[in-house]
Design a protein around this motif. Structure first.
Motif, mmCIF file in Angstrom:
data_model
loop_
_atom_site.group_PDB
_atom_site.id
_atom_site.type_symbol
_atom_site.label_atom_id
_atom_site.label_comp_id
_atom_site.label_asym_id
_atom_site.label_seq_id
_atom_site.Cartn_x
_atom_site.Cartn_y
_atom_site.Cartn_z
ATOM 1 N N HIS A 165 -7.275 0.099 -1.459
ATOM 2 C CA HIS A 165 -6.155 -0.818 -1.263
ATOM 3 C C HIS A 165 -6.227 -1.601 0.025
ATOM 4 O O HIS A 165 -5.371 -2.415 0.317
ATOM 5 C CB HIS A 165 -4.836 -0.040 -1.350
ATOM 6 C CG HIS A 165 -4.636 0.534 -2.709
ATOM 7 N ND1 HIS A 165 -4.659 1.871 -2.961
ATOM 8 C CD2 HIS A 165 -4.486 -0.060 -3.906
ATOM 9 C CE1 HIS A 165 -4.507 2.078 -4.244
ATOM 10 N NE2 HIS A 165 -4.402 0.934 -4.843
ATOM 11 N N PHE B 38 -4.837 -0.459 -15.406
ATOM 12 C CA PHE B 38 -4.001 0.402 -14.572
ATOM 13 C C PHE B 38 -4.876 1.240 -13.627
ATOM 14 O O PHE B 38 -4.540 1.416 -12.450
ATOM 15 C CB PHE B 38 -3.160 1.313 -15.473
ATOM 16 C CG PHE B 38 -2.065 2.013 -14.743
ATOM 17 C CD1 PHE B 38 -0.878 1.357 -14.452
ATOM 18 C CD2 PHE B 38 -2.219 3.326 -14.316
ATOM 19 C CE1 PHE B 38 0.124 1.989 -13.760
ATOM 20 C CE2 PHE B 38 -1.216 3.968 -13.626
ATOM 21 C CZ PHE B 38 -0.041 3.302 -13.348
ATOM 22 N N ALA B 39 -5.997 1.727 -14.184
ATOM 23 C CA ALA B 39 -6.918 2.522 -13.348
ATOM 24 C C ALA B 39 -7.431 1.674 -12.197
ATOM 25 O O ALA B 39 -7.536 2.141 -11.058
ATOM 26 C CB ALA B 39 -8.069 3.039 -14.197
ATOM 27 N N TYR C 97 1.086 3.489 -3.400
ATOM 28 C CA TYR C 97 0.034 4.278 -4.052
ATOM 29 C C TYR C 97 -0.058 5.675 -3.449
ATOM 30 O O TYR C 97 -0.917 5.938 -2.610
ATOM 31 C CB TYR C 97 -1.311 3.554 -3.950
ATOM 32 C CG TYR C 97 -1.238 2.160 -4.513
ATOM 33 C CD1 TYR C 97 -1.228 1.959 -5.888
ATOM 34 C CD2 TYR C 97 -1.126 1.063 -3.677
ATOM 35 C CE1 TYR C 97 -1.123 0.679 -6.408
ATOM 36 C CE2 TYR C 97 -1.024 -0.219 -4.193
ATOM 37 C CZ TYR C 97 -1.018 -0.398 -5.558
ATOM 38 O OH TYR C 97 -0.910 -1.659 -6.064
ATOM 39 N N GLN D 150 -9.707 11.456 -5.277
ATOM 40 C CA GLN D 150 -10.250 10.518 -4.276
ATOM 41 C C GLN D 150 -9.924 10.970 -2.859
ATOM 42 O O GLN D 150 -10.609 10.595 -1.916
ATOM 43 C CB GLN D 150 -9.645 9.132 -4.486
ATOM 44 C CG GLN D 150 -10.387 8.264 -5.480
ATOM 45 C CD GLN D 150 -9.772 6.880 -5.541
ATOM 46 O OE1 GLN D 150 -8.602 6.695 -5.234
ATOM 47 N NE2 GLN D 150 -10.556 5.904 -5.943
ATOM 48 N N VAL E 92 -5.895 -0.824 -10.780
ATOM 49 C CA VAL E 92 -4.795 -1.024 -9.816
ATOM 50 C C VAL E 92 -4.645 0.207 -8.921
ATOM 51 O O VAL E 92 -4.489 0.093 -7.696
ATOM 52 C CB VAL E 92 -3.462 -1.300 -10.567
ATOM 53 C CG1 VAL E 92 -2.278 -1.232 -9.616
ATOM 54 C CG2 VAL E 92 -3.510 -2.659 -11.227
ATOM 55 N N VAL E 93 -4.738 1.382 -9.522
ATOM 56 C CA VAL E 93 -4.464 2.617 -8.758
ATOM 57 C C VAL E 93 -5.668 3.063 -7.934
ATOM 58 O O VAL E 93 -5.521 3.477 -6.780
ATOM 59 C CB VAL E 93 -4.014 3.750 -9.722
ATOM 60 C CG1 VAL E 93 -3.903 5.081 -8.996
ATOM 61 C CG2 VAL E 93 -2.687 3.397 -10.372
ATOM 62 N N LEU E 94 -6.850 2.952 -8.542
ATOM 63 C CA LEU E 94 -8.015 3.595 -7.911
ATOM 64 C C LEU E 94 -8.796 2.689 -6.954
ATOM 65 O O LEU E 94 -9.580 3.183 -6.161
ATOM 66 C CB LEU E 94 -8.973 4.118 -8.993
ATOM 67 C CG LEU E 94 -8.368 5.160 -9.933
ATOM 68 C CD1 LEU E 94 -9.356 5.540 -11.019
ATOM 69 C CD2 LEU E 94 -7.960 6.412 -9.156
ATOM 70 N N ARG E 95 -8.604 1.381 -7.032
ATOM 71 C CA ARG E 95 -9.377 0.488 -6.147
ATOM 72 C C ARG E 95 -8.987 0.784 -4.694
ATOM 73 O O ARG E 95 -7.855 1.249 -4.441
ATOM 74 C CB ARG E 95 -9.095 -0.968 -6.495
ATOM 75 C CG ARG E 95 -7.801 -1.462 -5.943
ATOM 76 C CD ARG E 95 -7.316 -2.710 -6.584
ATOM 77 N NE ARG E 95 -5.871 -2.727 -6.522
ATOM 78 C CZ ARG E 95 -5.178 -3.393 -5.608
ATOM 79 N NH1 ARG E 95 -5.785 -4.072 -4.688
ATOM 80 N NH2 ARG E 95 -3.860 -3.357 -5.606
ATOM 81 N N TYR F 77 3.608 8.580 -7.984
ATOM 82 C CA TYR F 77 2.917 9.017 -9.217
ATOM 83 C C TYR F 77 3.697 10.119 -9.939
ATOM 84 O O TYR F 77 3.875 10.064 -11.153
ATOM 85 C CB TYR F 77 1.518 9.545 -8.895
ATOM 86 C CG TYR F 77 0.593 8.565 -8.213
ATOM 87 C CD1 TYR F 77 0.848 7.192 -8.237
ATOM 88 C CD2 TYR F 77 -0.546 8.992 -7.548
ATOM 89 C CE1 TYR F 77 0.000 6.300 -7.605
ATOM 90 C CE2 TYR F 77 -1.406 8.109 -6.923
ATOM 91 C CZ TYR F 77 -1.122 6.766 -6.942
ATOM 92 O OH TYR F 77 -1.951 5.891 -6.318
ATOM 93 N N ILE G 225 -5.654 9.091 -14.831
ATOM 94 C CA ILE G 225 -5.850 8.152 -13.714
ATOM 95 C C ILE G 225 -5.301 8.747 -12.414
ATOM 96 O O ILE G 225 -5.936 8.683 -11.362
ATOM 97 C CB ILE G 225 -5.167 6.804 -14.041
ATOM 98 C CG1 ILE G 225 -5.907 6.120 -15.185
ATOM 99 C CG2 ILE G 225 -5.132 5.900 -12.825
ATOM 100 C CD1 ILE G 225 -5.153 4.966 -15.816
ATOM 101 N N ASN H 102 0.807 -1.224 0.000
ATOM 102 C CA ASN H 102 0.000 0.000 0.000
ATOM 103 C C ASN H 102 0.838 1.271 0.000
ATOM 104 O O ASN H 102 0.350 2.337 -0.345
ATOM 105 C CB ASN H 102 -0.917 0.006 1.224
ATOM 106 C CG ASN H 102 -1.937 -1.090 1.127
ATOM 107 O OD1 ASN H 102 -2.156 -1.649 0.051
ATOM 108 N ND2 ASN H 102 -2.546 -1.426 2.247
#
Lengths: 547, 372
Positions: free
Chosen positions: B29, B21-22, A332, A414, B24-27, A337, A407, A329
């Motif tokens: 975690h 990819f979206a 992310y 978010q 992987v990143v946005l789910r 990024y 993305i 984790n």
């Protein structure tokens, strides 16, 4: 009898070049301007601290200049002669290898050496401010001169064993990187792993690094052990002579055209087949691309181009996958990024810059562009073909990288904190616009620069300088001035920095794209054929102005 | 047609790649609870009281049993975090306000969080044991230490970890390395917490002369600690006394009988201890904080040293007060004064202490109680 006749001749020729005067004036001026910015950036600070920072910053910049000047000036000087077949003529006379090598070194480095000398008076200004000592000044001057010579000798050595300009440049750069990056990194690893964080081996690995000499020249290090400084200097100087001697030996033995060995020929055939495909594949690709545009086929014949870009993206994706698994984790966040996107953006932009003008530059040099202009193809169709070839190679990767921006933008939205501080969403949106505008601008300006540049090998660097490096230098200077002119306690917010970056990037792209578009559509034939035009002062002025 | 097909294929491939990819990143975690990731709950928990009684802490923080048990995989993850150089750099950057926009995951306090959750949940954290046992074999000694610490916090219900603990002990053989010594210390503590279930470890522990290991032998055998406490009365060998004090402190509330002995040191009436030997004070303060019993006697005694001219003694006083939690409320006026200390680090520690002992007083003193 004249000692070193080529040196004398090359120096005479070089001393009459206008660049001799311009380079030394420009170097002095750049050093003064940079000095002013370093001075402003460190305000308010005591005079001695300003002097010290100014000296340290200028010395590092001068060292970078010394390191890169050799790559630029000598890496292709002997290989160029080999390609043109003029090197062999020199060896029909009594000339020795060292005559040619030293002559070429002297001729190609005179302007750069004067440029270095011009910066020394500016380097001495901190002596008046009290931030540095006379000993430090002279030692650093010695380091810079030594590094300059090393850089030249490296370049000439690689040039003596190379034939192709790009390979020569890349090999010189790689060799330089060994001394400035690889050896210090190895030393760092040894020091980190050693239980006491001390190692004789690590110190020995640092000795041939110019940055190490630079550091050892300061009083605090010099007083602790002056032998380290002088040993490092001796090693650097010894390396300089070693490369000169090697180049002198190699140049006598490497100028002849030799029959290609069977093994090499075999590999070349494999490489050629892999790059262009077998006859059936070549035929299919030709049919397909010629239907679109003949120039598109000419510029996009190599299958390697698109494959290489996708391979880089694939490797990046694999690295990302590894990071997701290894870091869990913790992976992310914007700390990952931003570097991901900055790296991909930089690679894509540099790649576009290097490819955009390559075909026109090479065709112009070989005279192939005249042939193309002699056909029924309109200028518009030629430009469209080149753009189609670029799109074939880069459009897919551009969409993918733009998608990554989207993305990451969604990921930043978010977070609950974006309501209070929308910096990250703004950065992603701005980055996306700048990416697209940069790629478009690089495509147009690359083509335009290829028609203007005297040397096709410098098209990429000129394009990158105009669109990527110069705006950033301007921004840094602008920020330094702005921060110093803002009243104390009211430093500019992020909106100011991001807004300035966005405005400067987009306006630069827009201005250059429109200029390139206009010139390419209206002056293409004139620019493409200008090497046959009469080189009058008026024409030179016009060309300079167009640049 | 062929060209169209080719373009369509490219569009589909790019779309699929970006969609993957979206995802992987946005789910999310990690599992969510009431709309927040579990880690966010976990990070908020200690702010509401590190030092409150584990029983009530469980009620306050983990009233929902599902939340408590779903935290355990994260606890194992936290305990298994290796201390690598990139992580340390990342941790430094995460603390730097200039990099706050990068939302870097904080690296500090991960081990403390893991131990805290295990301590609060106690036997209920038993389901984390299968995850913690492999960590005892990890190549990073810090992970091994943390795994042992978590197992110690879970207590006798983690008895299935005893063989792995013994192996970890046996593998940390280089007594000249402080890392191995520390691994052995943490493993010994865990074995001690297992009680009689760790009988198999007795031959290893009994072979050692170290006070901590001897204490753990007593714990495993279930014998009284009284002989150990008696050693505190003997101040002829200060180094030995200091080691004993350190070990007694680890007994926590079980060593409340030693409080008067420690207080006698602080009262400076015991002339056998040189006043200049500040290490004794530091050790005593640390032990009092760990034992955190009889606050009505201890807190005033600790407060006398909060104004010491020695920074280390002042800091140890703060940490001792933190050990008492809200029971140290009488110290609030002096803690508010400590906020004006000239040392920046001490001021930060005083701020955290006040926040933990009395959040209301901290708010009145202008401290933001929502941020650590």
């Amino acid at each position: 009898m004249t000692c070193l006749p080529i040196v004398e001749r090359e120096l005479r020729v070089a001393s009459r070049r206008w660049a001799i005067y311009w380079v030394r004036s420009a170097s002095g001026l750049v050093a003064i301007v940079l000095g002013v910015f370093v001075y402003l950036a460190n305000q308010p600070a005591p005079a001695y601290a300003l002097g010290h920072d100014l000296f340290a910053a200028l010395v590092v910049l001068c060292l970078l200049y010394c390191l890169f000047y050799g790559v630029r000036s000598t890496a292709d000087c002997l290989s160029g002669e080999k390609r043109e077949g003029t090197l062999g003529l020199l060896f029909l006379t009594d000339l020795k290898g060292y005559d040619v090598v030293l002559g070429k070194m002297a001729g190609s480095s005179l302007a750069g050496f004067y440029g270095l000398l011009a910066t020394f008076p500016v380097l001495a200004v901190p002596l008046l401010l009290g931030g540095t000592t006379q000993g430090e000044f002279w030692r650093e001057a010695l380091v810079l001169t030594n590094t300059f010579l090393l850089s030249l000798s490296l370049g000439i050595f690689v040039s003596s064993i190379s034939r192709r300009p790009r390979r020569a440049m890349a090999a010189t750069f790689g060799l330089m990187l060994i001394f400035t990056g690889l050896l210090p990194t190895a030393a760092g690893i040894i020091l980190a792993l050693a239980p006491t964080h001390r190692s004789r081996w690590a110190e020995m690995l640092l000795m041939p690094c110019p940055f190490y000499s630079l550091n050892q020249a300061y009083d605090f290090a010099y007083r602790r052990g002056m032998h380290r400084f002088w040993l490092s200097m001796a090693i650097l100087h010894g390396l300089t002579w070693l490369f000169v001697l090697l180049a002198s030996w190699c140049v006598r033995h490497a100028w002849q055209d030799k029959p290609t060995e069977n093994l090499v020929q075999g590999w070349r055939a494999v490489w050629h087949r892999w790059t262009y495909g077998n006859p059936q594949q070549r035929q299919a690709l030709r049919t397909r691309l010629l239907e679109l545009n003949p120039v598109c086929w000419l510029a996009g014949r190599s299958r390697w181009g698109p494959v290489a870009v996708w391979s880089v993206l694939g490797i990046s994706a694999a690295f990302w996958g590894w990071g997701c698994v290894a870091a869990g984790n913790d992976w992310y966040n914007e700390g990952i990024y931003f570097p991901t996107v900055i790296l991909l953006n930089s690679v894509l932009k540099l790649w576009v810059a290097s490819v955009a003008g390559r075909q026109f530059g090479q065709d112009r040099k070989d005279g192939a562009l005249e042939l193309v202009l002699g056909t029924s193809l309109s200028v518009k169709a030629i430009l469209r073909g080149q753009l189609l070839a670029l799109a074939r190679q880069f459009l897919g990767p551009l969409i993918v990288i733009a998608g990554l921006h989207g993305i990451f933008l969604a990921a930043s939205l978010q977070r609950e904190s974006f309501h209070a501080n929308p910096l990250n969403p703004v950065l992603w949106m701005g980055g996306l616009v700048v990416l697209v505008s940069d790629v478009v601008a690089l495509s147009w300006v690359g083509m335009w620069t290829a028609l203007l540049a005297k040397n096709p090998n410098r098209v990429t660097s000129m394009t990158v300088w105009r669109l990527l490096a110069a705006p950033w230098l301007f921004l840094v200077a602008f920020f330094v001035v702005a921060v110093n002119t803002f009243p104390s306690g009211s430093d500019p917010h992020w909106e100011f920095y991001v807004g300035s970056w966005f405005a400067v990037s987009v306006l630069t792209d827009l201005g250059y794209t429109l200029g390139a578009w206009w010139h390419l559509h209206h002056d293409f034939r004139q620019l493409a054929l200008q090497r046959y035009a009469l080189s009058t002062p008026l024409f030179r002025f016009k060309r300079w102005f167009k640049r | 047609m062929m060209e169209f097909k080719r373009h369509l294929q490219s569009v589909v491939l790019i779309t699929v790649f970006l969609a993957a990819f979206a995802w992987v990143v946005l789910r999310p975690h990690e599992p969510l609870y009431q709309g927040r990731p579990l880690r966010a709950w976990l990070e908020m928990a200690p702010q509401n009281g590190w030092y409150i009684d584990p029983g009530s802490a469980r009620q306050v923080q983990f009233g929902n049993r599902d939340l408590a048990t779903s935290l355990l995989p994260i606890v194992v993850q936290l305990a298994g975090t290796r201390r690598t150089v990139p992580r340390m750099i990342l941790g430094d950057m995460a603390r730097d306000e200039g990099f706050s926009f990068l939302h870097l995951p904080p690296q500090n306090g991960k081990y403390e969080l893991a131990t805290w959750v295990c301590r609060v949940l106690g036997p209920e954290a038993r389901s984390a044991v299968p995850g913690l046992v492999p960590l005892l074999r990890d190549k990073d000694p810090w992970v091994r230490m943390e795994a042992a610490r978590c197992l110690a916090a879970i207590g006798p219900t983690a008895e299935e970890a005893v063989p792995a603990l013994i192996t970890a002990w046996a593998q940390a053989t280089n007594q000249n390395l402080w890392v191995d010594n520390n691994v052995r210390a943490f493993v010994a503590e865990a074995l001690g917490e297992m009680g009689p279930a760790a009988q198999a470890a007795l031959p290893y522990l009994q072979a050692e002369t170290n006070e901590l290991f001897q204490l753990m032998v007593l714990k495993i055998k279930g014998e009284s600690f009284a002989p150990f406490l008696d050693r505190l009365k003997d101040t002829s060998d200060l180094r030995r006394w200091s080691r004993t004090a350190s070990v007694v402190g680890r007994l926590g509330t079980n060593a409340s009988a030693a409080v008067p002995l420690f207080l006698s040191v602080l009262s400076q009436t015991n002339r056998t201890i040189p006043q200049s030997n500040l290490t004794i004070y530091e050790q005593t303060l640390e032990a009092l904080g760990q034992i955190h019993s009889q606050p009505e006697l201890c807190v005033p005694a600790i407060l006398t040293l909060l104004g010491s001219s020695n920074l280390n003694v002042r800091a140890k006083s703060l940490w001792a007060l933190r050990g008492f939690g809200p029971a140290a409320k009488p110290a609030v006026p002096q803690l508010v004064r400590a906020l004006q200390d000239h040392d920046h680090w001490f001021k930060r520690e005083a701020t955290n202490t006040l926040r933990e002992i009395d959040p209301e007083a901290a708010a009145l003193a202008g401290i933001n109680t929502n941020q650590p």
